[in-house]
Motif scaffolding. Sequence first.
Motif, PDB file in Angstrom:
ATOM      1  N   ARG A 141       0.840  -1.201   0.000  1.00 38.62           N
ATOM      2  CA  ARG A 141       0.000   0.000   0.000  1.00 38.62           C
ATOM      3  C   ARG A 141       0.870   1.244   0.000  1.00 38.62           C
ATOM      4  O   ARG A 141       1.927   1.266   0.630  1.00 38.62           O
ATOM      5  CB  ARG A 141      -0.829   0.052   1.285  1.00 38.62           C
ATOM      6  CG  ARG A 141      -2.042  -0.760   1.278  1.00 38.62           C
ATOM      7  CD  ARG A 141      -2.876  -0.482   2.502  1.00 38.62           C
ATOM      8  NE  ARG A 141      -2.052  -0.325   3.704  1.00 38.62           N
ATOM      9  CZ  ARG A 141      -2.514  -0.375   4.921  1.00 38.62           C
ATOM     10  NH1 ARG A 141      -3.793  -0.570   5.128  1.00 38.62           N
ATOM     11  NH2 ARG A 141      -1.736  -0.215   5.956  1.00 38.62           N
ATOM     12  N   LYS A 184       0.320   6.399   3.852  1.00 37.33           N
ATOM     13  CA  LYS A 184      -0.710   7.418   4.088  1.00 37.33           C
ATOM     14  C   LYS A 184      -0.083   8.712   4.616  1.00 37.33           C
ATOM     15  O   LYS A 184      -0.594   9.800   4.372  1.00 37.33           O
ATOM     16  CB  LYS A 184      -1.732   6.881   5.085  1.00 37.33           C
ATOM     17  CG  LYS A 184      -2.905   7.797   5.304  1.00 37.33           C
ATOM     18  CD  LYS A 184      -3.959   7.159   6.171  1.00 37.33           C
ATOM     19  CE  LYS A 184      -5.129   8.096   6.399  1.00 37.33           C
ATOM     20  NZ  LYS A 184      -6.137   7.522   7.267  1.00 37.33           N
ATOM     21  N   PHE A 185       1.031   8.568   5.354  1.00 41.08           N
ATOM     22  CA  PHE A 185       1.680   9.728   5.966  1.00 41.08           C
ATOM     23  C   PHE A 185       3.127   9.819   5.497  1.00 41.08           C
ATOM     24  O   PHE A 185       3.817   8.823   5.389  1.00 41.08           O
ATOM     25  CB  PHE A 185       1.638   9.616   7.495  1.00 41.08           C
ATOM     26  CG  PHE A 185       0.248   9.501   8.038  1.00 41.08           C
ATOM     27  CD1 PHE A 185      -0.572  10.610   8.116  1.00 41.08           C
ATOM     28  CD2 PHE A 185      -0.256   8.280   8.456  1.00 41.08           C
ATOM     29  CE1 PHE A 185      -1.857  10.511   8.610  1.00 41.08           C
ATOM     30  CE2 PHE A 185      -1.542   8.169   8.953  1.00 41.08           C
ATOM     31  CZ  PHE A 185      -2.351   9.288   9.029  1.00 41.08           C
ATOM     32  N   ASP A 245       4.993  14.596   7.721  1.00 39.19           N
ATOM     33  CA  ASP A 245       3.774  14.549   8.538  1.00 39.19           C
ATOM     34  C   ASP A 245       4.119  14.147   9.970  1.00 39.19           C
ATOM     35  O   ASP A 245       3.635  14.754  10.934  1.00 39.19           O
ATOM     36  CB  ASP A 245       2.755  13.552   7.965  1.00 39.19           C
ATOM     37  CG  ASP A 245       2.148  13.997   6.658  1.00 39.19           C
ATOM     38  OD1 ASP A 245       2.074  15.213   6.395  1.00 39.19           O
ATOM     39  OD2 ASP A 245       1.743  13.099   5.878  1.00 39.19           O
ATOM     40  N   ALA A 294      -3.047   7.826  13.212  1.00 35.51           N
ATOM     41  CA  ALA A 294      -2.289   6.702  12.652  1.00 35.51           C
ATOM     42  C   ALA A 294      -2.004   5.685  13.753  1.00 35.51           C
ATOM     43  O   ALA A 294      -1.934   6.046  14.925  1.00 35.51           O
ATOM     44  CB  ALA A 294      -0.965   7.207  12.074  1.00 35.51           C
ATOM     45  N   SER A 346       2.869   2.620  12.542  1.00 35.14           N
ATOM     46  CA  SER A 346       3.256   3.379  11.350  1.00 35.14           C
ATOM     47  C   SER A 346       4.374   4.367  11.667  1.00 35.14           C
ATOM     48  O   SER A 346       5.206   4.665  10.807  1.00 35.14           O
ATOM     49  CB  SER A 346       2.048   4.085  10.739  1.00 35.14           C
ATOM     50  OG  SER A 346       1.551   5.082  11.597  1.00 35.14           O
TER      51      SER A 346
END
Length: 186
Positions: free
Chosen positions: A3, A6-7, A11, A37, A41
Amino acid sequence: MGRPAKFTEDDFLDAALEELAEHGTVSIAAIAGRLGAPNGSVYHRFSSRDRLLATMWIRSIRRFQHGFLAALARDPIDAALHSLRWSRENPTEARALLLYRREDLIARWPDELGPGLESLNTAVQSALATYAVTRYGPDDPDAERRVVLALVDIPRAALLRDLRAGSPPAPSLDEMVTAAATAVLG
């Protein structure tokens, strides 16, 4: 194929700065919570809280140095005042710079933080040396020392007390740093 993240690293570092600003301390759980999160992560990007803070420190130094070099290209007194102005505009990052010394990070994470850590100050040192030779000529044995005292040491000494107290540098310091740096530069 995994994937997409996301960050970003920024961030996480920005969340750490916000935590530092609001609470004076940083935890992995707080960073993760601020971003929404999972803790994992954060640990996926940074092996530890200290490693995250060290990365934040390096990013802050680079941001500071970018502005310092631009100021030095304009005017030496502007460079001397850059430390004060930057610290007022970026108070949390300025306080974060009190967390480590480059030498400590090199000793602790010589490989993890990359070869860039060894040369972190090279551009600034080179610019100061070039300015010293340009201003005083190649035969002045104290030229570089004078320039570093005026443009680095005096401003840093002027703002440390306020930063350690959690306050931005007092506006009155600008005039004092200007006078001191001008006197040292001659």
